[in-house]
Design a protein around this motif. Structure first.
Motif, PDB file in Angstrom:
ATOM      1  N   TYR A 163      38.616  40.634  45.475  1.00  0.00           N
ATOM      2  CA  TYR A 163      38.801  41.463  44.286  1.00  0.00           C
ATOM      3  C   TYR A 163      39.513  40.654  43.203  1.00  0.00           C
ATOM      4  CZ  TYR A 163      43.719  42.392  45.569  1.00  0.00           C
ATOM      5  OH  TYR A 163      45.052  42.265  45.884  1.00  0.00           O
ATOM      6  N   ALA A 164      39.314  41.044  41.965  1.00  0.00           N
ATOM      7  CA  ALA A 164      39.938  40.374  40.822  1.00  0.00           C
ATOM      8  C   ALA A 164      41.113  41.202  40.331  1.00  0.00           C
ATOM      9  CB  ALA A 164      38.928  40.197  39.693  1.00  0.00           C
ATOM     10  N   THR A 165      42.224  40.535  40.073  1.00  0.00           N
ATOM     11  CA  THR A 165      43.371  41.183  39.467  1.00  0.00           C
ATOM     12  C   THR A 165      43.354  40.921  37.974  1.00  0.00           C
ATOM     13  OG1 THR A 165      44.761  41.112  41.437  1.00  0.00           O
ATOM     14  CG2 THR A 165      45.884  41.173  39.317  1.00  0.00           C
ATOM     15  N   CYS A 166      43.422  41.993  37.184  1.00  0.00           N
ATOM     16  CA  CYS A 166      43.436  41.866  35.723  1.00  0.00           C
ATOM     17  C   CYS A 166      44.872  41.661  35.256  1.00  0.00           C
ATOM     18  CB  CYS A 166      42.864  43.121  35.078  1.00  0.00           C
ATOM     19  SG  CYS A 166      41.111  43.398  35.454  1.00  0.00           S
ATOM     20  N   GLY A 178      38.815  49.122  30.149  1.00  0.00           N
ATOM     21  CA  GLY A 178      37.392  49.302  30.442  1.00  0.00           C
ATOM     22  C   GLY A 178      36.609  48.009  30.301  1.00  0.00           C
ATOM     23  N   GLU A 179      36.898  47.256  29.246  1.00  0.00           N
ATOM     24  CA  GLU A 179      36.200  45.976  29.045  1.00  0.00           C
ATOM     25  C   GLU A 179      36.517  44.991  30.164  1.00  0.00           C
ATOM     26  OE1 GLU A 179      37.465  44.705  25.216  1.00  0.00           O
ATOM     27  OE2 GLU A 179      36.471  46.357  24.145  1.00  0.00           O
ATOM     28  N   ALA A 180      37.782  44.944  30.576  1.00  0.00           N
ATOM     29  CA  ALA A 180      38.174  44.015  31.628  1.00  0.00           C
ATOM     30  C   ALA A 180      37.515  44.365  32.954  1.00  0.00           C
ATOM     31  CB  ALA A 180      39.697  44.014  31.782  1.00  0.00           C
ATOM     32  N   VAL A 181      37.479  45.643  33.292  1.00  0.00           N
ATOM     33  CA  VAL A 181      36.853  46.074  34.544  1.00  0.00           C
ATOM     34  C   VAL A 181      35.360  45.772  34.524  1.00  0.00           C
ATOM     35  CG1 VAL A 181      36.267  48.081  35.959  1.00  0.00           C
ATOM     36  CG2 VAL A 181      38.592  47.827  35.062  1.00  0.00           C
ATOM     37  N   ALA A 182      34.711  46.065  33.422  1.00  0.00           N
ATOM     38  CA  ALA A 182      33.274  45.779  33.318  1.00  0.00           C
ATOM     39  C   ALA A 182      33.000  44.288  33.465  1.00  0.00           C
ATOM     40  CB  ALA A 182      32.745  46.289  31.977  1.00  0.00           C
ATOM     41  N   ASP A 183      33.865  43.454  32.879  1.00  0.00           N
ATOM     42  CA  ASP A 183      33.686  42.006  32.961  1.00  0.00           C
ATOM     43  C   ASP A 183      33.834  41.510  34.394  1.00  0.00           C
ATOM     44  OD1 ASP A 183      33.472  39.312  31.722  1.00  0.00           O
ATOM     45  OD2 ASP A 183      35.519  39.122  32.443  1.00  0.00           O
ATOM     46  N   LYS A 184      34.825  42.016  35.119  1.00  0.00           N
ATOM     47  CA  LYS A 184      35.035  41.584  36.511  1.00  0.00           C
ATOM     48  C   LYS A 184      33.880  42.026  37.406  1.00  0.00           C
ATOM     49  CE  LYS A 184      39.020  39.700  35.614  1.00  0.00           C
ATOM     50  NZ  LYS A 184      39.127  38.227  35.524  1.00  0.00           N
ATOM     51  N   GLY A 191      35.860  44.140  44.005  1.00  0.00           N
ATOM     52  CA  GLY A 191      36.827  45.152  43.619  1.00  0.00           C
ATOM     53  C   GLY A 191      37.639  44.642  42.447  1.00  0.00           C
ATOM     54  N   VAL A 192      38.426  45.543  41.837  1.00  0.00           N
ATOM     55  CA  VAL A 192      39.279  45.182  40.706  1.00  0.00           C
ATOM     56  C   VAL A 192      40.636  45.840  40.889  1.00  0.00           C
ATOM     57  CG1 VAL A 192      39.654  45.373  38.207  1.00  0.00           C
ATOM     58  CG2 VAL A 192      37.354  44.915  39.097  1.00  0.00           C
ATOM     59  N   LYS A 193      41.689  45.035  40.671  1.00  0.00           N
ATOM     60  CA  LYS A 193      43.050  45.573  40.708  1.00  0.00           C
ATOM     61  C   LYS A 193      43.657  45.515  39.318  1.00  0.00           C
ATOM     62  CE  LYS A 193      46.930  43.608  42.237  1.00  0.00           C
ATOM     63  NZ  LYS A 193      47.927  43.001  43.157  1.00  0.00           N
ATOM     64  N   LEU A 194      44.333  46.600  38.945  1.00  0.00           N
ATOM     65  CA  LEU A 194      45.034  46.694  37.671  1.00  0.00           C
ATOM     66  C   LEU A 194      46.533  46.599  37.927  1.00  0.00           C
ATOM     67  CD1 LEU A 194      42.930  49.713  36.441  1.00  0.00           C
ATOM     68  CD2 LEU A 194      42.639  47.327  35.713  1.00  0.00           C
ATOM     69  N   GLN A 195      47.271  46.046  36.966  1.00  0.00           N
ATOM     70  CA  GLN A 195      48.717  45.920  37.087  1.00  0.00           C
ATOM     71  C   GLN A 195      49.374  46.708  35.962  1.00  0.00           C
ATOM     72  OE1 GLN A 195      48.890  41.443  37.385  1.00  0.00           O
ATOM     73  NE2 GLN A 195      49.964  41.906  39.287  1.00  0.00           N
ATOM     74  N   PHE A 196      49.789  47.934  36.286  1.00  0.00           N
ATOM     75  CA  PHE A 196      50.377  48.842  35.304  1.00  0.00           C
ATOM     76  C   PHE A 196      51.708  49.373  35.812  1.00  0.00           C
ATOM     77  CE2 PHE A 196      45.789  50.331  34.217  1.00  0.00           C
ATOM     78  CZ  PHE A 196      45.589  49.221  33.408  1.00  0.00           C
ATOM     79  N   ASN A 197      52.718  49.425  34.947  1.00  0.00           N
ATOM     80  CA  ASN A 197      53.946  50.155  35.262  1.00  0.00           C
ATOM     81  C   ASN A 197      54.571  50.714  33.977  1.00  0.00           C
ATOM     82  OD1 ASN A 197      55.106  47.876  34.108  1.00  0.00           O
ATOM     83  ND2 ASN A 197      55.821  47.044  36.063  1.00  0.00           N
TER      84      ASN A 197
END
Length: 397
Positions: A163-166, A178-184, A191-197
């Motif tokens: 999976y790719a971490t953005c 949305g653009e980052a997820v579509a690109d990955k 899979g795609v992981k997001l880093q949000f807090n």
């Protein structure tokens, strides 16, 4: 060695019980430790935005070479994105040379236990530093045996879904997410992981947008990097249940064991944590039910030797262990070998291109099947691009 063959090489030898071989492993000794500082501009990390004035302008990666009197060398590399590269390089040399020089690198367990005992009084140094050296020992061991590290560990598979971490510094709005997820997805990641807090109000719209773009069933994960309070984590957790995310990673500090357990008991989405927990503290998180999935890698859990102990522990307790990126290319190759020697990790993690350099043939790339494929050459099985390394070396220690 096989008598009559070049000492230090078992490559190409097949076992035949009808033939009598006398196998003698070489009594080699470690006779040198050298470290190069490899510098990369932080512009790549922050692009397309400029490097902030209050951030580091470059990353210095310590590339470690462990040499032996047989001429076999092992390689490894340290983590360094927060300005600690040079200090770590000197720490590796000053603190641990005495523990490795003169030792047989094939006796990795003996060296590991010696370093573990020394750690008791290294109050200002974490075990992650000497974890790095363990990788070089396994690289030597594989080269001597003519086998990949995965093979020496008892290989279970030859590839692991990736999976790719953005990176969070380049995606802030729902549209950017949305653009980052579509690109990955377009790049072929499994899979795609997001880093949000940023808190529930800010993060929930971004999490929803990621699911809209990815569609149902595509693996999505979120990592809060220990940045949330419980109230926000609970709100986000219920939304993750609704959106069918794979896991909720480190919602708050691993030290908050009671809060981890409370959240894990309340939401359906698995809580993934214990990334920063040492190997010998890990059992308490599983026995107490503080986590649903365990986090670990060859850097944070005591090298290849240590992460294999952690995997054994998790298997006995019925837990999965998801392998975390080490944010250096050689250490992530080590993670790939470990991932191919276990069934407990569903994925491997691919982070920012900042951490992909200096190796020929891009062994950490995503293949068309959405996986990383383990190198089958001896040891780490990779070829270092020494011309690139020479051009980016700023200091030799």
């Amino acid at each position: 060695m096989i008598e009559g063959r070049k000492r230090g090489s078992l490559a190409g030898i097949g076992f035949n019980p009808a033939r009598q071989f006398k196998i003698i492993l070489p009594a080699m000794k470690i006779n040198s430790i050298s470290i190069r500082l490899i510098r990369r501009s932080a512009e790549l990390w922050h692009a397309p935005r400029p490097v902030p004035a209050d951030d580091f302008p470059y990353f210095d990666f310590p590339l470690v070479t462990v040499g032996t009197d047989e001429g076999v060398e092992g390689y490894t590399m340290e983590y360094c994105p927060l300005g600690q590269g040079r200090a770590t390089a000197y720490g590796l040399k000053d603190i641990y040379s005495i523990d490795l020089l003169g030792q047989n690198p094939l006796h990795h367990e003996k060296i590991w236990q010696r370093l573990r005992a020394k750690q008791r009084h290294l109050y200002n140094v974490t075990p992650s530093m000497w974890s790095t050296l363990d990788v070089a020992l396994w690289d030597i061991k594989g080269k001597v045996a003519g086998q990949s590290i995965a093979s020496l560990l008892g290989q279970y598979r030859d590839r692991v879904p990736l999976y790719a971490t953005c990176a969070p510094q380049t995606i802030t709005t729902p549209d950017e997410v949305g653009e980052a997820v579509a690109d990955k997805i377009k790049q072929g990641f499994a899979g795609v992981k997001l880093q949000f807090n940023g808190g529930a109000a800010r993060d929930i719209p971004r999490l929803r947008r990621a699911r809209e773009v990815a569609g149902p069933g595509y693996p999505l994960m979120v990592d809060a990097a220990a940045g949330l309070m419980f109230e926000d984590a609970l709100k986000i957790g219920h939304v993750l249940d609704e959106l069918d995310y794979e896991w909720f990673e480190e919602p708050f500090s691993d030290a908050n064991v009671l809060m981890l357990k409370k959240l894990s008991d309340t939401i359906r989405t698995p809580v993934l944590a214990a990334e920063t927990v040492s190997l010998f503290e890990l059992p308490h998180y599983m026995i107490g039910g503080a986590v649903d999935l365990v986090r670990g890698d060859a850097h944070h859990k005591g090298g290849i030797t240590g992460i294999m102990k952690a995997l054994g522990m998790c298997e006995m307790m019925g837990y999965g262990l998801e392998i975390h990126t080490a944010a250096t290319p050689l250490h992530d190759v080590a993670n790939l070998h470990v991932g191919c020697a276990t069934r407990l990790s569903r994925f491997l993690e691919s982070h920012h291109p900042m951490f992909r350099f200096g190796l020929k043939n891009d062994p950490l790339r995503v293949h068309p099947d959405g996986c990383q494929h383990v190198p089958n050459g001896p040891g780490l099985g990779v070829e270092i691009d020494w011309d690139w390394v020479d051009n980016h070396t700023v200091e030799v220690i």
